[in-house]
Write a protein that holds these residues in place. Structure first.
Motif, PDB file in Angstrom:
ATOM      1  N   GLN A 153     -35.083 -65.740 -10.852  1.00  0.00           N
ATOM      2  CA  GLN A 153     -34.366 -65.220  -9.790  1.00  0.00           C
ATOM      3  C   GLN A 153     -32.667 -65.483  -9.656  1.00  0.00           C
ATOM      4  N   SER A 154     -32.371 -66.534 -10.172  1.00  0.00           N
ATOM      5  CA  SER A 154     -31.163 -66.790 -10.276  1.00  0.00           C
ATOM      6  C   SER A 154     -30.888 -68.129 -11.317  1.00  0.00           C
ATOM      7  N   PHE A 155     -29.523 -67.949 -12.011  1.00  0.00           N
ATOM      8  CA  PHE A 155     -29.284 -69.271 -12.887  1.00  0.00           C
ATOM      9  C   PHE A 155     -28.238 -70.067 -12.102  1.00  0.00           C
ATOM     10  N   ASN A 156     -27.907 -69.578 -10.611  1.00  0.00           N
ATOM     11  CA  ASN A 156     -26.962 -70.330  -9.884  1.00  0.00           C
ATOM     12  C   ASN A 156     -27.325 -71.224  -9.090  1.00  0.00           C
TER      13      ASN A 156
ATOM     14  N   THR B 201     -21.522 -63.395  -5.179  1.00  0.00           N
ATOM     15  CA  THR B 201     -20.422 -62.455  -5.532  1.00  0.00           C
ATOM     16  C   THR B 201     -20.673 -61.567  -6.683  1.00  0.00           C
ATOM     17  N   LEU B 202     -20.012 -60.567  -6.840  1.00  0.00           N
ATOM     18  CA  LEU B 202     -20.368 -59.461  -8.021  1.00  0.00           C
ATOM     19  C   LEU B 202     -20.069 -60.265  -9.116  1.00  0.00           C
ATOM     20  N   GLU B 203     -19.269 -61.345  -9.524  1.00  0.00           N
ATOM     21  CA  GLU B 203     -19.170 -61.846 -10.915  1.00  0.00           C
ATOM     22  C   GLU B 203     -20.490 -62.896 -10.849  1.00  0.00           C
ATOM     23  N   GLN B 204     -20.793 -63.411  -9.716  1.00  0.00           N
ATOM     24  CA  GLN B 204     -22.226 -64.265  -9.880  1.00  0.00           C
ATOM     25  C   GLN B 204     -23.417 -63.495 -10.282  1.00  0.00           C
TER      26      GLN B 204
ATOM     27  N   LEU C 107     -22.474 -55.030  -2.842  1.00  0.00           N
ATOM     28  CA  LEU C 107     -23.959 -54.403  -3.269  1.00  0.00           C
ATOM     29  C   LEU C 107     -23.747 -53.270  -4.119  1.00  0.00           C
ATOM     30  N   GLU C 108     -23.058 -52.444  -3.831  1.00  0.00           N
ATOM     31  CA  GLU C 108     -22.898 -51.312  -4.625  1.00  0.00           C
ATOM     32  C   GLU C 108     -22.167 -51.552  -5.898  1.00  0.00           C
ATOM     33  N   GLN C 109     -20.989 -52.582  -5.876  1.00  0.00           N
ATOM     34  CA  GLN C 109     -20.609 -52.799  -7.204  1.00  0.00           C
ATOM     35  C   GLN C 109     -21.500 -53.632  -8.081  1.00  0.00           C
ATOM     36  N   ILE C 110     -22.346 -54.724  -7.499  1.00  0.00           N
ATOM     37  CA  ILE C 110     -23.178 -55.268  -8.104  1.00  0.00           C
ATOM     38  C   ILE C 110     -24.317 -54.290  -9.102  1.00  0.00           C
ATOM     39  N   GLN C 111     -24.686 -53.391  -8.149  1.00  0.00           N
ATOM     40  CA  GLN C 111     -25.756 -52.339  -8.760  1.00  0.00           C
ATOM     41  C   GLN C 111     -25.053 -51.371  -9.864  1.00  0.00           C
ATOM     42  N   LEU C 112     -23.838 -50.948  -9.620  1.00  0.00           N
ATOM     43  CA  LEU C 112     -23.010 -50.304 -10.679  1.00  0.00           C
ATOM     44  C   LEU C 112     -22.682 -50.978 -12.012  1.00  0.00           C
ATOM     45  N   GLN C 113     -22.275 -52.200 -11.583  1.00  0.00           N
ATOM     46  CA  GLN C 113     -21.684 -52.765 -12.922  1.00  0.00           C
ATOM     47  C   GLN C 113     -22.764 -53.671 -13.360  1.00  0.00           C
ATOM     48  N   GLY C 114     -23.731 -53.955 -12.925  1.00  0.00           N
ATOM     49  CA  GLY C 114     -25.081 -54.454 -13.572  1.00  0.00           C
ATOM     50  C   GLY C 114     -25.712 -53.556 -14.143  1.00  0.00           C
ATOM     51  N   GLU C 115     -25.960 -52.251 -13.662  1.00  0.00           N
ATOM     52  CA  GLU C 115     -26.784 -51.257 -14.748  1.00  0.00           C
ATOM     53  C   GLU C 115     -25.793 -50.982 -15.850  1.00  0.00           C
ATOM     54  N   GLN C 116     -24.249 -50.990 -15.620  1.00  0.00           N
ATOM     55  CA  GLN C 116     -23.399 -50.646 -16.692  1.00  0.00           C
ATOM     56  C   GLN C 116     -23.809 -51.618 -17.943  1.00  0.00           C
TER      57      GLN C 116
ATOM     58  N   ASP D 127     -37.608 -62.353 -14.071  1.00  0.00           N
ATOM     59  CA  ASP D 127     -37.297 -61.980 -12.831  1.00  0.00           C
ATOM     60  C   ASP D 127     -35.937 -62.318 -12.223  1.00  0.00           C
ATOM     61  N   LEU D 128     -35.268 -61.420 -11.840  1.00  0.00           N
ATOM     62  CA  LEU D 128     -33.737 -61.758 -11.244  1.00  0.00           C
ATOM     63  C   LEU D 128     -33.624 -61.076  -9.801  1.00  0.00           C
ATOM     64  N   MET D 129     -33.189 -61.731  -9.169  1.00  0.00           N
ATOM     65  CA  MET D 129     -32.806 -61.059  -7.840  1.00  0.00           C
ATOM     66  C   MET D 129     -31.170 -60.940  -7.534  1.00  0.00           C
ATOM     67  N   HIS D 130     -30.958 -59.797  -6.995  1.00  0.00           N
ATOM     68  CA  HIS D 130     -29.259 -59.818  -6.636  1.00  0.00           C
ATOM     69  C   HIS D 130     -29.278 -59.541  -5.218  1.00  0.00           C
ATOM     70  N   GLY D 131     -27.862 -59.650  -4.670  1.00  0.00           N
ATOM     71  CA  GLY D 131     -27.771 -59.353  -3.202  1.00  0.00           C
ATOM     72  C   GLY D 131     -28.187 -60.706  -2.510  1.00  0.00           C
ATOM     73  N   LEU D 132     -28.049 -61.758  -3.291  1.00  0.00           N
ATOM     74  CA  LEU D 132     -28.446 -63.059  -2.661  1.00  0.00           C
ATOM     75  C   LEU D 132     -27.278 -63.525  -1.597  1.00  0.00           C
ATOM     76  N   PRO D 133     -28.063 -64.577  -0.580  1.00  0.00           N
ATOM     77  CA  PRO D 133     -27.040 -64.955   0.480  1.00  0.00           C
ATOM     78  C   PRO D 133     -25.407 -65.330  -0.153  1.00  0.00           C
ATOM     79  N   GLU D 134     -24.297 -64.738   0.361  1.00  0.00           N
ATOM     80  CA  GLU D 134     -23.139 -64.904  -0.201  1.00  0.00           C
ATOM     81  C   GLU D 134     -22.638 -65.068  -1.645  1.00  0.00           C
TER      82      GLU D 134
END
Length: 385
Positions: free
Chosen positions: A135-138, A181-184, A226-235, A172-179
């Motif tokens: 889900q996350s490494f943070n 950032t794109l970098e995280q 959220l849009e940048q996470i999706q876009l840059q994550g896919e790239q 399994d990883l989730m994004h758009g988590l509470p607070e």
């Protein structure tokens, strides 16, 4: 008008549900329950495995001569069950319905909580694919999500799985988590890739009813983030050689046979508390669900097929497309009739209309969304209601 269905042409998978976990997460709406007294006793494990066997026996008639194409063990936390218990179960299940040669058998596991046995023992038991719920490494995000593992646990679990001999490891990883950032979000992907994930299920956190997060809404990232996470994550994933073959699924190896069978509207038996099944019979397609609560499931062995329902013919176009159009390559057009028993001609006007709008590929031999169609997938699906 429907045609007579031939189940022999449709792959048959098996879903096994293990309903216990160490602790319920605040975002989780799955059928999972905190394990009694913090650990699964050998007595309860054996009782549950016996119930699974009895449950499976009630579904033999649905096989219609087929072998088991794939197995997925979900939960809950399936690694609360011992490797020896799984080996015992597989040996007895395969006597009743044979498993295909090289049958994919996936086990869901939580990092740092392979509660019962080392990964190598699960590999020996017959499990040949792992799905690790990172889900996350943070650290902060893991705490907010109610996860009981650390970032180090997560990294170590992937590495230990590789060292044990597993060649196929989903993370399994989730994004758009509470607070978040794109970098995280991008760093989570980077750690999964660099530590050896061969398949990544990467999906955005959604707040579901009947969860802690629904009652106490967390602060989620802004739409622009959220849009940048999706876009840059896919790239990033594409640059690392991963193929996006389904909305949230990325692979460096072959696709998940089990999930592919779901998306291609295949059949699956279902055993365990709260498990859902779908089976094709010559006269139609049926869904069923098992009793949700473990204590109720164990109180009546074998458990009955609850909510046994034939899918109405008018519901089948939407049901089929809801699965098939999640695949980036879609499906061959002929699969529609083979899996639903309905003539393709009945939905041709809808397909042609969507092709004219550039939402489906202009290919009569394939049903697949265009890039634009994937962006407006819900609207595409509503056309089949």
């Amino acid at each position: 008008m429907t045609v007579l269905l031939d189940p022999a042409e449709i792959p048959l998978s098996l879903y096994i549900h293990m309903p216990w976990c160490v602790r319920k997460c605040p975002y989780c709406d799955f059928n999972s329950h905190a394990v009694p007294n913090g650990a699964l006793s050998l007595e309860l494990e054996q009782q549950y495995l016996q119930a699974l066997l009895a449950d499976f026996e009630t579904q033999l008639e649905f096989a219609q001569g087929r072998k088991i194409h794939s197995v997925f063990i979900g939960g809950g936390t399936p690694s609360l069950i011992s490797a020896q218990g799984y080996q015992w179960l597989f040996e007895r299940l395969s006597v009743m319905i044979a498993f295909e040669e090289g049958c994919e058998i996936t086990l869901e596991a939580n990092p740092g909580t392979v509660e019962h046995d080392p990964f190598a023992d699960y590999l020996t038991s017959g499990i040949n694919r792992l799905s690790i719920g990172v889900q996350s490494f943070n650290r902060e995000h893991l705490q907010r999500l109610g996860r009981i593992h650390s970032s180090d646990n997560a990294i170590e679990s992937i590495q230990l799985a590789r060292q044990a001999g597993f060649k196929r490891i989903n993370v399994d990883l989730m994004h758009g988590l509470p607070e978040q950032t794109l970098e995280q979000a991008l760093f989570d992907l980077k750690l999964a890739v660099e530590n050896g994930a061969t398949h990544i299920s990467w999906y955005q956190l959604t707040i579901e009813p009947n969860t802690v997060f629904f009652r106490t809404q967390p602060v989620l990232p802004q739409d622009e983030t959220l849009e940048q996470i999706q876009l840059q994550g896919e790239q990033y994933l594409k640059a690392q050689g991963f193929i996006n073959y389904e909305v949230s699924a990325w692979r460096k190896e072959r696709p998940s046979a089990h999930n592919l069978n779901y998306w291609q509207f295949g059949d699956y038996l279902a055993i365990g508390a709260g498990a859902h099944g779908k089976v094709t019979q010559p006269d139609g397609i049926y869904r069923f669900q098992k009793t949700r609560l473990p204590k109720d499931y164990l109180a009546k062995v074998p458990a009955e097929h609850g909510q046994w329902k034939r899918i109405a013919a008018e519901e089948l176009p939407f049901e089929f497309m809801m699965n098939a159009l999640r695949l980036n390559e879609g499906v061959e057009s002929k699969l529609y009739t083979q899996r639903t028993g309905l003539p393709l001609a009945e939905i041709e006007p809808i397909l042609n209309g969507l092709r004219q709008k550039k939402l489906l590929l202009d290919d009569p031999d394939r049903i697949a969304c265009t890039e634009q169609g994937h962006m407006f997938l819900n609207s595409v699906l509503e056309s089949f209601l």
